[in-house]
Design a protein around this motif. Structure first.
Motif, PDB file in Angstrom:
ATOM      1  N   LEU A 119       0.823  -1.208   0.000  1.00  0.00           N
ATOM      2  CA  LEU A 119       0.000   0.000   0.000  1.00  0.00           C
ATOM      3  C   LEU A 119       0.861   1.263   0.000  1.00  0.00           C
ATOM      4  CD1 LEU A 119      -2.856  -1.026   2.461  1.00  0.00           C
ATOM      5  CD2 LEU A 119      -3.044  -0.710  -0.017  1.00  0.00           C
ATOM      6  N   LYS A 120       1.975   1.225   0.712  1.00  0.00           N
ATOM      7  CA  LYS A 120       2.890   2.380   0.696  1.00  0.00           C
ATOM      8  C   LYS A 120       3.454   2.582  -0.711  1.00  0.00           C
ATOM      9  CE  LYS A 120       4.485   2.510   5.496  1.00  0.00           C
ATOM     10  NZ  LYS A 120       5.620   2.309   6.406  1.00  0.00           N
ATOM     11  N   GLU A 121       3.800   1.490  -1.354  1.00  0.00           N
ATOM     12  CA  GLU A 121       4.317   1.586  -2.726  1.00  0.00           C
ATOM     13  C   GLU A 121       3.235   2.132  -3.660  1.00  0.00           C
ATOM     14  OE1 GLU A 121       7.016   1.565  -5.693  1.00  0.00           O
ATOM     15  OE2 GLU A 121       7.443   1.083  -3.601  1.00  0.00           O
ATOM     16  N   ASP A 122       2.011   1.620  -3.522  1.00  0.00           N
ATOM     17  CA  ASP A 122       0.894   2.136  -4.327  1.00  0.00           C
ATOM     18  C   ASP A 122       0.669   3.616  -4.048  1.00  0.00           C
ATOM     19  OD1 ASP A 122       0.496  -0.338  -5.460  1.00  0.00           O
ATOM     20  OD2 ASP A 122      -1.225  -0.866  -4.187  1.00  0.00           O
ATOM     21  N   ASN A 123       0.788   4.005  -2.757  1.00  0.00           N
ATOM     22  CA  ASN A 123       0.607   5.402  -2.388  1.00  0.00           C
ATOM     23  C   ASN A 123       1.660   6.284  -3.069  1.00  0.00           C
ATOM     24  OD1 ASN A 123      -0.500   7.601  -1.065  1.00  0.00           O
ATOM     25  ND2 ASN A 123       0.697   7.281   0.793  1.00  0.00           N
ATOM     26  N   ARG A 124       2.903   5.805  -3.092  1.00  0.00           N
ATOM     27  CA  ARG A 124       3.957   6.569  -3.781  1.00  0.00           C
ATOM     28  C   ARG A 124       3.629   6.728  -5.269  1.00  0.00           C
ATOM     29  NH1 ARG A 124       7.792   2.912  -1.201  1.00  0.00           N
ATOM     30  NH2 ARG A 124       8.019   3.702   0.892  1.00  0.00           N
ATOM     31  N   LYS A 125       3.177   5.621  -5.865  1.00  0.00           N
ATOM     32  CA  LYS A 125       2.817   5.679  -7.283  1.00  0.00           C
ATOM     33  C   LYS A 125       1.669   6.667  -7.506  1.00  0.00           C
ATOM     34  CE  LYS A 125       4.165   0.955  -8.465  1.00  0.00           C
ATOM     35  NZ  LYS A 125       3.677  -0.367  -8.848  1.00  0.00           N
ATOM     36  N   PHE A 126       0.655   6.583  -6.644  1.00  0.00           N
ATOM     37  CA  PHE A 126      -0.494   7.482  -6.787  1.00  0.00           C
ATOM     38  C   PHE A 126      -0.095   8.940  -6.553  1.00  0.00           C
ATOM     39  CE2 PHE A 126      -3.318   3.706  -5.589  1.00  0.00           C
ATOM     40  CZ  PHE A 126      -3.602   3.423  -6.918  1.00  0.00           C
ATOM     41  N   GLN A 127       0.798   9.169  -5.620  1.00  0.00           N
ATOM     42  CA  GLN A 127       1.266  10.536  -5.392  1.00  0.00           C
ATOM     43  C   GLN A 127       2.010  11.057  -6.628  1.00  0.00           C
ATOM     44  OE1 GLN A 127       3.549  10.446  -1.747  1.00  0.00           O
ATOM     45  NE2 GLN A 127       1.729  10.772  -0.462  1.00  0.00           N
ATOM     46  N   GLY A 128       2.823  10.178  -7.242  1.00  0.00           N
ATOM     47  CA  GLY A 128       3.518  10.570  -8.485  1.00  0.00           C
ATOM     48  C   GLY A 128       2.515  10.870  -9.586  1.00  0.00           C
ATOM     49  N   GLU A 129       1.509  10.016  -9.712  1.00  0.00           N
ATOM     50  CA  GLU A 129       0.479  10.248 -10.729  1.00  0.00           C
ATOM     51  C   GLU A 129      -0.303  11.520 -10.425  1.00  0.00           C
ATOM     52  OE1 GLU A 129      -2.018   6.798 -11.083  1.00  0.00           O
ATOM     53  OE2 GLU A 129      -0.357   5.496 -11.689  1.00  0.00           O
ATOM     54  N   GLN A 130      -0.570  11.779  -9.124  1.00  0.00           N
ATOM     55  CA  GLN A 130      -1.285  12.995  -8.739  1.00  0.00           C
ATOM     56  C   GLN A 130      -0.475  14.234  -9.128  1.00  0.00           C
ATOM     57  OE1 GLN A 130      -1.994  13.413  -4.546  1.00  0.00           O
ATOM     58  NE2 GLN A 130      -3.436  15.105  -4.831  1.00  0.00           N
ATOM     59  N   ILE A 131       0.819  14.173  -8.896  1.00  0.00           N
ATOM     60  CA  ILE A 131       1.674  15.307  -9.275  1.00  0.00           C
ATOM     61  C   ILE A 131       1.629  15.512 -10.787  1.00  0.00           C
ATOM     62  CG2 ILE A 131       4.080  16.092  -9.378  1.00  0.00           C
ATOM     63  CD1 ILE A 131       4.449  14.751  -6.610  1.00  0.00           C
ATOM     64  N   LEU A 132       1.727  14.389 -11.531  1.00  0.00           N
ATOM     65  CA  LEU A 132       1.661  14.494 -12.988  1.00  0.00           C
ATOM     66  C   LEU A 132       0.304  15.035 -13.439  1.00  0.00           C
ATOM     67  CD1 LEU A 132       3.433  11.193 -14.147  1.00  0.00           C
ATOM     68  CD2 LEU A 132       4.298  13.536 -14.342  1.00  0.00           C
ATOM     69  N   LEU A 133      -0.780  14.565 -12.793  1.00  0.00           N
ATOM     70  CA  LEU A 133      -2.117  15.050 -13.140  1.00  0.00           C
ATOM     71  C   LEU A 133      -2.261  16.545 -12.802  1.00  0.00           C
ATOM     72  CD1 LEU A 133      -4.433  12.100 -12.029  1.00  0.00           C
ATOM     73  CD2 LEU A 133      -4.008  12.887 -14.360  1.00  0.00           C
ATOM     74  N   GLN A 134      -1.713  16.965 -11.682  1.00  0.00           N
ATOM     75  CA  GLN A 134      -1.778  18.382 -11.333  1.00  0.00           C
ATOM     76  C   GLN A 134      -1.016  19.221 -12.356  1.00  0.00           C
ATOM     77  OE1 GLN A 134      -0.303  18.618  -7.298  1.00  0.00           O
ATOM     78  NE2 GLN A 134      -2.374  18.559  -6.443  1.00  0.00           N
ATOM     79  N   GLU A 135       0.169  18.732 -12.741  1.00  0.00           N
ATOM     80  CA  GLU A 135       0.944  19.453 -13.752  1.00  0.00           C
ATOM     81  C   GLU A 135       0.187  19.490 -15.074  1.00  0.00           C
ATOM     82  OE1 GLU A 135       4.727  17.471 -13.866  1.00  0.00           O
ATOM     83  OE2 GLU A 135       5.425  18.397 -12.020  1.00  0.00           O
ATOM     84  N   GLU A 139      -1.284  22.691 -16.980  1.00  0.00           N
ATOM     85  CA  GLU A 139      -0.938  22.924 -18.392  1.00  0.00           C
ATOM     86  C   GLU A 139      -2.213  23.067 -19.222  1.00  0.00           C
ATOM     87  OE1 GLU A 139       1.481  23.450 -21.684  1.00  0.00           O
ATOM     88  OE2 GLU A 139       2.080  23.367 -19.593  1.00  0.00           O
ATOM     89  N   ALA A 140      -3.204  22.179 -18.933  1.00  0.00           N
ATOM     90  CA  ALA A 140      -4.465  22.262 -19.668  1.00  0.00           C
ATOM     91  C   ALA A 140      -5.178  23.574 -19.352  1.00  0.00           C
ATOM     92  CB  ALA A 140      -5.358  21.074 -19.317  1.00  0.00           C
ATOM     93  N   LYS A 141      -5.123  24.000 -18.123  1.00  0.00           N
ATOM     94  CA  LYS A 141      -5.740  25.262 -17.723  1.00  0.00           C
ATOM     95  C   LYS A 141      -5.059  26.434 -18.433  1.00  0.00           C
ATOM     96  CE  LYS A 141      -6.937  27.820 -13.554  1.00  0.00           C
ATOM     97  NZ  LYS A 141      -6.782  27.913 -12.115  1.00  0.00           N
ATOM     98  N   ARG A 142      -3.758  26.403 -18.465  1.00  0.00           N
ATOM     99  CA  ARG A 142      -3.001  27.450 -19.152  1.00  0.00           C
ATOM    100  C   ARG A 142      -3.343  27.472 -20.639  1.00  0.00           C
ATOM    101  NH1 ARG A 142       1.394  27.823 -22.072  1.00  0.00           N
ATOM    102  NH2 ARG A 142       1.973  25.666 -21.811  1.00  0.00           N
ATOM    103  N   LEU A 143      -3.408  26.277 -21.247  1.00  0.00           N
ATOM    104  CA  LEU A 143      -3.743  26.207 -22.672  1.00  0.00           C
ATOM    105  C   LEU A 143      -5.174  26.699 -22.918  1.00  0.00           C
ATOM    106  CD1 LEU A 143      -2.128  22.787 -23.718  1.00  0.00           C
ATOM    107  CD2 LEU A 143      -1.367  25.078 -24.380  1.00  0.00           C
ATOM    108  N   CYS A 144      -6.094  26.349 -21.997  1.00  0.00           N
ATOM    109  CA  CYS A 144      -7.485  26.801 -22.107  1.00  0.00           C
ATOM    110  C   CYS A 144      -7.538  28.334 -22.022  1.00  0.00           C
ATOM    111  CB  CYS A 144      -8.353  26.188 -21.041  1.00  0.00           C
ATOM    112  SG  CYS A 144      -8.815  24.478 -21.359  1.00  0.00           S
ATOM    113  N   GLU A 145      -6.782  28.901 -21.123  1.00  0.00           N
ATOM    114  CA  GLU A 145      -6.768  30.351 -20.967  1.00  0.00           C
ATOM    115  C   GLU A 145      -6.201  31.026 -22.225  1.00  0.00           C
ATOM    116  OE1 GLU A 145      -4.685  31.281 -17.340  1.00  0.00           O
ATOM    117  OE2 GLU A 145      -6.332  30.592 -16.075  1.00  0.00           O
TER     118      GLU A 145
END
Length: 162
Positions: A119-135, A139-145
Motif C-alpha cells: 500500500l505504501k508503494e501504491d501510495n507513492r505511485k499514486f502521489q507521483g500520478e497525482q503530481i503528474l495530473l496536477q501538472e 498545463e491544460a488550464k493554461r492552454l485553455c486560458e
C-alpha cells in the motif's frame, strides 16, 4: 498396589499359616513329627488361639483400619493425580493453542506488514500520478486560458469590424 498390600498384610495376619495347616492335614508334614508332638502342638496352638483371639481380633481390626486408611489415602492421591493430569493437559493444550495462536498472529502480522508495504508503494505511485495530473491540469488550464484569450481577441475583432 492394593492387592500387594493385602498380600503383605495377609501374611502378617496368618493367612499363610492356614495353608501350612492344610499341608499338615494333607500329609505333607515331615515324618519326624510324632502324633504326640502333633497333639501337644495342636493343644498349644488352640490354647494360644483362645488366649490370643481378642488380641488377634484387635490387631486384625487395627490392620484393617490401617488398610482402609491406606486405601483412602491411595484413592485421594489417585484423584489428586488425575486432577493434576487434567490440569496439566489443559495447560499444555492452552499452551499449544497459545503457540498455535501466536504462529497464526505472527503469520497474519507478516501478511499485514507485506500489505502495508504494498500500500505504501501504491501510495507513492499514486502521489507521483497525482503530481503528474496536477501538472497536466495546470498545463491544460493554461492552454485553455490561451485559447480563450485568442478566441476572445478574434471575437472582439469581429465585433469591431462588424
Amino acid at each position: 498396589m492394593l492387592t500387594r498390600l493385602n498380600r503383605i498384610l495377609g501374611r502378617q495376619n496368618g493367612e499363610h499359616r492356614e495353608t501350612k495347616g492344610k499341608q499338615k492335614e494333607n500329609g505333607l508334614q515331615s515324618p519326624c513329627h510324632t502324633s504326640r508332638n502333633k497333639w501337644s502342638w495342636r493343644k498349644h496352638r488352640t490354647t494360644r488361639k483362645a488366649s490370643s483371639t481378642p488380641f488377634f481380633l484387635t490387631e486384625q481390626e487395627q490392620q484393617l483400619n490401617q488398610v482402609e486408611k491406606l486405601t483412602l489415602q491411595l484413592q485421594m492421591m489417585t484423584n489428586e493425580r488425575n486432577e493434576l493430569l487434567e490440569f496439566l493437559a489443559l495447560y499444555n493444550n492452552n499452551e499449544l493453542n497459545n503457540s498455535t495462536l501466536y504462529s497464526q498472529l505472527l503469520s497474519e502480522w507478516t501478511q499485514l506488514k507485506e500489505n502495508v508495504s504494498m500500500l505504501k508503494e501504491d501510495n507513492r505511485k499514486f502521489q507521483g500520478e497525482q503530481i503528474l495530473l496536477q501538472e497536466s491540469s495546470e498545463e491544460a488550464k493554461r492552454l485553455c486560458e490561451e485559447a480563450h484569450e485568442k478566441i476572445y481577441d478574434l471575437w472582439k475583432k469581429q465585433q469591431q469590424v462588424g
